[in-house]
Design an enzyme around this catalytic site. Structure first.
Site, short mmCIF file in Angstrom:
data_model
loop_
_atom_site.label_atom_id
_atom_site.label_comp_id
_atom_site.label_asym_id
_atom_site.label_seq_id
_atom_site.Cartn_x
_atom_site.Cartn_y
_atom_site.Cartn_z
N HIS A 60 1.41 -1.23 -0.17
CA HIS A 60 0.20 0.01 -0.27
C HIS A 60 1.17 1.20 0.13
O HIS A 60 2.06 0.99 0.56
CB HIS A 60 -1.24 -0.07 0.92
CG HIS A 60 -0.24 0.27 2.59
ND1 HIS A 60 0.54 0.75 3.24
CD2 HIS A 60 -0.50 -0.71 3.30
CE1 HIS A 60 1.02 0.87 3.80
NE2 HIS A 60 0.35 -0.20 4.95
N CYS A 77 2.50 -5.15 6.61
CA CYS A 77 2.60 -4.40 4.83
C CYS A 77 3.53 -4.26 4.40
O CYS A 77 5.27 -3.73 5.29
CB CYS A 77 1.41 -3.66 5.27
SG CYS A 77 0.01 -4.07 5.70
#
Length: 165
Positions: free
Chosen positions: A125, A140
């Site tokens: 992301h 992440c």
């Protein structure tokens, strides 16, 4: 499932419409679309590949505990191993996100053996800023908003991703 970047489908329609307008359209199948992603955690690098050739390389930020494989929800580690991009989210809390198919069967079995929940919602992301600190996610892989827009265009659902220590 704790995660970095997935906003529930129940988000307000206005928010979804606004987010969908800012997501760049995917590139048509061509030499510019990636057929594989390789993440090197120790080098803080992610490469998009096509037929073994590097299309693009990005500096990345990882989870707050960057060393080692993810074992359970909340350990803030980025998983290691072979996965796929399983979903695209234009409504991400971090601009745009691509879901990594963690946990796989081996991850679930390892967590079960430890009596733990393996967690989930591992994404590639946006949201990183080079003035911000390194390794700030909950597991992440983060890049800048401009970079996730490039990645979003080049990476379709189903793309294999290998995350190396």
């Amino acid at each position: 499932m704790a995660g970095c970047a997935f906003e529930p489908a129940s988000a307000p329609v206005a928010t979804q419409a606004t987010a969908a307008r800012r997501a760049p359209p995917p590139l048509a199948p061509s030499e510019q679309r990636a057929d594989r992603i390789v993440v090197d955690k120790s080098e803080r690098r992610m490469q998009l590949l096509r037929e073994g050739r590097v299309l693009a390389s990005y500096r990345i930020d990882l989870g707050d505990a960057p060393s080692g494989h993810k074992h359970r929800q909340g350990d803030e580690r980025t998983p290691e191993g072979e996965y796929r991009i399983s979903e695209r989210n234009p409504n991400s809390l971090f601009h745009l996100s691509l879901r990594v198919s963690y946990p796989n069967a081996a991850d679930r079995e390892q967590a079960r053996a430890q009596g733990a929940d393996p967690g989930g919602d591992i994404m590639i992301h946006g949201g990183s800023a080079r003035w911000w600190r390194e390794d700030w996610t909950d597991g992440c892989v983060a890049v800048t908003d401009a970079e996730i827009e490039q990645i979003w265009q080049r990476v379709p659902v189903g793309t294999p991703i290998r995350i190396d220590p």
